[in-house]
Motif scaffolding. Structure first.
Motif, PDB file in Angstrom:
ATOM      1  N   ARG A 126      49.888  48.033  37.300  1.00 39.30           N
ATOM      2  CA  ARG A 126      50.376  47.770  35.955  1.00 39.30           C
ATOM      3  C   ARG A 126      49.169  47.862  34.973  1.00 39.30           C
ATOM      4  NH1 ARG A 126      50.152  42.613  37.409  1.00 39.30           N
ATOM      5  NH2 ARG A 126      52.071  42.486  38.016  1.00 39.30           N
ATOM      6  N   ARG A 127      47.936  48.029  35.509  1.00 43.23           N
ATOM      7  CA  ARG A 127      46.885  48.341  34.747  1.00 43.23           C
ATOM      8  C   ARG A 127      46.939  49.899  34.478  1.00 43.23           C
ATOM      9  NH1 ARG A 127      40.182  47.916  36.047  1.00 43.23           N
ATOM     10  NH2 ARG A 127      39.684  48.633  34.213  1.00 43.23           N
ATOM     11  N   CYS A 128      47.193  50.728  35.257  1.00 38.96           N
ATOM     12  CA  CYS A 128      47.305  52.279  35.197  1.00 38.96           C
ATOM     13  C   CYS A 128      48.207  52.311  34.070  1.00 38.96           C
ATOM     14  CB  CYS A 128      47.804  52.816  36.448  1.00 38.96           C
ATOM     15  SG  CYS A 128      46.293  52.975  37.523  1.00 38.96           S
ATOM     16  N   LYS A 129      49.517  51.878  34.131  1.00 41.77           N
ATOM     17  CA  LYS A 129      50.595  51.851  33.157  1.00 41.77           C
ATOM     18  C   LYS A 129      50.129  51.496  31.745  1.00 41.77           C
ATOM     19  CE  LYS A 129      54.820  51.219  34.407  1.00 41.77           C
ATOM     20  NZ  LYS A 129      56.059  50.409  35.084  1.00 41.77           N
ATOM     21  N   GLU A 130      49.371  50.597  31.691  1.00 39.83           N
ATOM     22  CA  GLU A 130      48.858  49.918  30.440  1.00 39.83           C
ATOM     23  C   GLU A 130      47.832  51.099  29.669  1.00 39.83           C
ATOM     24  OE1 GLU A 130      47.115  46.186  31.002  1.00 39.83           O
ATOM     25  OE2 GLU A 130      48.989  45.123  31.276  1.00 39.83           O
ATOM     26  N   ILE A 131      46.834  51.364  30.719  1.00 39.91           N
ATOM     27  CA  ILE A 131      46.303  52.699  30.142  1.00 39.91           C
ATOM     28  C   ILE A 131      46.855  53.780  29.663  1.00 39.91           C
ATOM     29  CG2 ILE A 131      44.255  54.269  30.955  1.00 39.91           C
ATOM     30  CD1 ILE A 131      43.429  51.839  32.951  1.00 39.91           C
ATOM     31  N   ALA A 182      49.737  54.127  28.604  1.00 43.79           N
ATOM     32  CA  ALA A 182      50.686  53.455  27.255  1.00 43.79           C
ATOM     33  C   ALA A 182      49.768  53.586  26.108  1.00 43.79           C
ATOM     34  CB  ALA A 182      51.111  52.114  27.418  1.00 43.79           C
ATOM     35  N   ARG A 183      48.575  52.892  26.220  1.00 44.56           N
ATOM     36  CA  ARG A 183      47.290  53.311  25.041  1.00 44.56           C
ATOM     37  C   ARG A 183      47.084  54.760  24.910  1.00 44.56           C
ATOM     38  NH1 ARG A 183      44.735  48.980  27.820  1.00 44.56           N
ATOM     39  NH2 ARG A 183      43.412  50.118  28.891  1.00 44.56           N
ATOM     40  N   SER A 235      48.863  44.826  40.783  1.00 46.92           N
ATOM     41  CA  SER A 235      48.052  44.759  39.590  1.00 46.92           C
ATOM     42  C   SER A 235      47.504  45.813  38.878  1.00 46.92           C
ATOM     43  CB  SER A 235      47.090  43.487  39.700  1.00 46.92           C
ATOM     44  OG  SER A 235      46.072  43.852  40.619  1.00 46.92           O
ATOM     45  N   SER A 283      49.969  56.449  22.904  1.00 46.64           N
ATOM     46  CA  SER A 283      49.937  55.737  21.588  1.00 46.64           C
ATOM     47  C   SER A 283      48.849  56.517  20.816  1.00 46.64           C
ATOM     48  CB  SER A 283      49.462  54.412  21.385  1.00 46.64           C
ATOM     49  OG  SER A 283      49.590  53.866  20.383  1.00 46.64           O
TER      50      SER A 283
END
Length: 220
Positions: free
Chosen positions: A203-208, A210-211, A200, A214
């Motif tokens: 996954r959170r690191c990958k989301e950060i 990605a933001r 988890s 962007s």
């Protein structure tokens, strides 16, 4: 005088409405001013009139407002007008000896007024030029600051994009390995619990990232 008043009033109203005057329009008005002054000075003493300095007013305005060729044209016309008044003029009066003192006082008063008005005109126009230069320097400084800020933002965006790209690969590798470990630790519930937490967090690191990526694209 009435003609000059009407012309200056029309110019003032036009500028008040936010319209601009071309260099040729300004030049023609200043030449008209010189012609009217010459006409008046011809009847009131010519070059000996204490207000002859008023020729400097159109030249001063032209020096502030016009390009170099127009300024020299206006200056030449003023010079020719002044020179003409030396040879062609009507004296104010034929003075007798008992009128000399009175005439001297009038001339001194005219010279005094001439100095005051000349000083005021020079102060107004030179101070306006100085203020315009200061305003221009301020605008240029603000523009340079904005450019530097934009460059810093672009540099930050480039670093962010590069960081997100470089960290994305090892995080993906860690996610794949964590997935493989689920098969080996199928019977160890405590280890699976910890592995789930690790997954988890990856996954959170990958989301950060990605933001962050962007946001970096938005900056560019």
């Amino acid at each position: 005088l009435f003609l000059m008043t009407l012309l200056n009033g029309w110019t003032y109203l036009k500028l008040k409405r936010g319209k601009t005057l071309s260099d040729k329009t300004i030049l023609s008005q200043l030449i008209l001013d010189v012609c009217v002054l010459t006409f008046m000075f011809y009847f009131i003493g010519g070059y000996g009139n204490p207000f002859i300095w008023m020729y400097l007013i159109p030249i001063t305005i032209g020096a502030v407002s016009l390009k170099k060729s127009y300024i020299w044209l206006l200056t030449s016309i003023s010079f020719l007008s002044y020179t003409t008044l030396i040879f062609y003029n009507r004296p104010i009066s034929h003075l007798h000896m008992h009128e000399f003192e009175f005439a001297y006082d009038i001339h001194s008063l005219g010279m005094w007024l001439g100095f005051i008005v000349s000083a005021a005109v020079i102060t107004i126009f030179v101070s306006r030029i100085g203020q315009n230069l200061r305003d221009q320097d301020k605008i240029m400084a603000n523009a340079r600051e904005k450019v530097l800020e934009s460059e810093r933002m672009l540099a930050l965006g480039a670093v962010s994009t590069s960081t997100a790209h470089e960290l994305g690969t090892p995080l993906s590798t860690m996610a794949v390995i964590a997935k493989d470990f689920e098969h080996f630790l199928a019977k160890d519930k405590k280890a699976l619990q910890k592995l789930s937490i690790l997954t988890s967090q990856i996954r959170r690191c990958k989301e950060i990232l990605a933001r962050l990526s962007s946001a970096s694209q938005d900056i560019h």
